[in-house]
Design a protein around this motif. Structure first.
Motif, PDB file in Angstrom:
ATOM      1  N   UNK A 120      -1.629  -5.915  -5.739  1.00  0.00           N
ATOM      2  CA  UNK A 120      -1.154  -4.678  -5.121  1.00  0.00           C
ATOM      3  C   UNK A 120      -2.359  -3.871  -4.660  1.00  0.00           C
ATOM      4  N   UNK A 121      -2.145  -2.983  -3.691  1.00  0.00           N
ATOM      5  CA  UNK A 121      -3.193  -2.058  -3.277  1.00  0.00           C
ATOM      6  C   UNK A 121      -4.470  -2.747  -2.851  1.00  0.00           C
ATOM      7  N   UNK A 122      -5.590  -2.227  -3.330  1.00  0.00           N
ATOM      8  CA  UNK A 122      -6.884  -2.727  -2.884  1.00  0.00           C
ATOM      9  C   UNK A 122      -7.183  -4.130  -3.381  1.00  0.00           C
ATOM     10  N   UNK A 154       0.816  -1.213   0.000  1.00  0.00           N
ATOM     11  CA  UNK A 154       0.000   0.000   0.000  1.00  0.00           C
ATOM     12  C   UNK A 154       0.855   1.271   0.000  1.00  0.00           C
ATOM     13  N   UNK A 155       2.125   1.134  -0.271  1.00  0.00           N
ATOM     14  CA  UNK A 155       3.011   2.298  -0.295  1.00  0.00           C
ATOM     15  C   UNK A 155       2.511   3.285  -1.346  1.00  0.00           C
ATOM     16  N   UNK A 156       2.342   4.536  -0.938  1.00  0.00           N
ATOM     17  CA  UNK A 156       1.819   5.556  -1.833  1.00  0.00           C
ATOM     18  C   UNK A 156       0.311   5.625  -1.872  1.00  0.00           C
TER      19      UNK A 156
END
Length: 404
Positions: free
Chosen positions: A305-307, A246-248
């Motif tokens: 990645x992310x969500x 979740x970087x960024x």
């Protein structure tokens, strides 16, 4: 069994005793994961270059969590489960206070090892104590599992906020005081046992032949070991996995803690559903279905990645948590209550002793190979668990009379 014996056997614990036993399960898992939730901050405080280098210092907790189950189970059967639960609440609280006062990595490692030693009491003692009089043990185990994994969620969110507001030492000290208070309360409200379980002359009648019981216990032990590896790798590594992926997008530790807690809360509800089903249906088809569903979700999480990672991780944890009640229900179904704590202790020592290697290896593995490879390896462990579960002997759908 006489009518008086039968009445005593089916009279459940009071609501407050059951509540405290479930709270104890939550505290047990919470205390084992406070270090994982705060390892990044502690590493900076102790002068380490990265959290991966400090992570192996926590392995003693998980080694003793496993190996300590043997003497804990034996004492539960022979000395008394109520007494051992008082020791659990107070002992794990005092050990966690010592961890809060540690000044370097080795002091912390010793304190965490003590935490693991007292944490080893709960599963072989607390769960048999909870279900020994229950008319619906599967459901009781499901609720208890929900409580335990809410403790996993609390380790993420409570530690995140306490670290943010008061520092990492408070993340250890405040829950420690809560546990000591629960121990005093439990000693006051839980009646003394008339006799230790092993000394009782009457108990439940095991309904299955010895060969089937032996085979079931072998499958139970192996599947518990592979399942514990999955549980330890994920619950100890998920916080850092979210931080990396979740970087960024989201970087606030408290917010990430809430996200991880949400995953654990939702996943924990699966244990109640599974526990209810286990009071009505046979173990093998349910267990196999849940384990097989872990495999594609681990593979998806390895690349997400992310969500998308959040969604995949939610699915992974739903089915990891959903697999947990099976082993405890198998102990209840196949083992006489007078020796359940000892059998559970031996099983836990084997499975958790093996899986403690996962905690030691987590930091170095992620540092050298990355989370993507680690998650693919976890898919392989899930496949191994599924293979073992297929060897579980067939049995008829359970009835309350068979497993109470």
């Amino acid at each position: 069994m006489s009518a008086a014996d039968a009445s005593t056997q089916t009279k459940d614990h009071s609501l407050i005793v059951r509540l405290l036993l479930n709270v104890g399960h939550g505290l047990d898992h919470m205390f084992l994961l406070i270090f994982a939730a705060s390892v990044g901050v502690i590493a900076i405080d102790f002068g380490f270059d990265s959290w991966e280098d400090l992570m192996p210092y926590g392995v003693g907790a998980f080694v003793l969590f496993g190996l300590g189950s043997i003497p804990s189970g034996r004492l539960g059967d022979l000395w008394g489960r109520r007494r051992m639960m008082v020791v659990f609440f107070v002992g794990i609280g005092v050990s966690t206070l010592i961890a809060a006062m540690s000044q370097n990595a080795w002091q912390l490692a010793v304190a965490l090892t003590l935490v693991g030693a007292f944490a080893s009491i709960y599963h072989p003692v607390g769960i048999p104590f909870l279900v020994q009089k229950s008319a619906n043990p599967g459901y009781a185990i499901g609720i208890n599992g929900l409580a335990g994994n809410l403790g996993v969620a609390l380790a993420a969110v409570v530690s995140g906020f306490l670290i943010k507001w008061l520092g990492w030492r408070a993340a250890f000290a405040i829950p420690a005081l809560l546990s000591i208070g629960c121990g005093i309360w439990f000693a006051y409200v839980c009646p003394a046992e008339p006799e230790a379980p092993a000394k009782r002359k009457t108990s439940n009648k095991v309904q299955f032949p010895p060969a089937m019981v032996a085979r079931a216990l072998a499958v139970m032990t192996v599947s518990a070991a592979t399942g514990s590896v999955l549980f330890n790798f994920t619950t100890n590594g998920n916080g850092q996995l979210l931080l990396e992926r979740f970087k960024g997008i989201v970087e606030d530790p408290a917010t990430l803690g809430i996200m991880l807690a949400l995953i654990y809360v939702v996943a924990s509800l699966m244990q109640v559903i599974v526990g209810k089903l286990l009071d009505r249906f046979a173990v093998r088809p349910l267990f196999l279905s849940i384990v097989l569903l872990q495999i594609p979700l681990f593979l998806l999480a390895s690349h997400a990645q992310g969500w998308w990672l959040f969604a995949a991780l939610l699915g992974v944890m739903v089915f990891i948590f959903g697999a947990i009640p099976f082993v405890d229900v198998m102990v209840v179904r196949y083992v006489d209550d007078r020796m359940r704590s000892r059998v559970a202790g031996i099983r836990l020592a084997v499975s958790l002793g093996i899986s403690s290697v996962a905690v030691w290896a987590l930091g170095p593995t992620v540092k050298s190979l990355g989370f993507d490879v680690m998650l693919m390896v976890m898919a392989g462990f899930a496949a191994c668990t599924a293979l073992v579960v297929t060897m579980l002997p067939r049995e008829p759908a359970a009835s309350n009379s068979e497993i109470s």
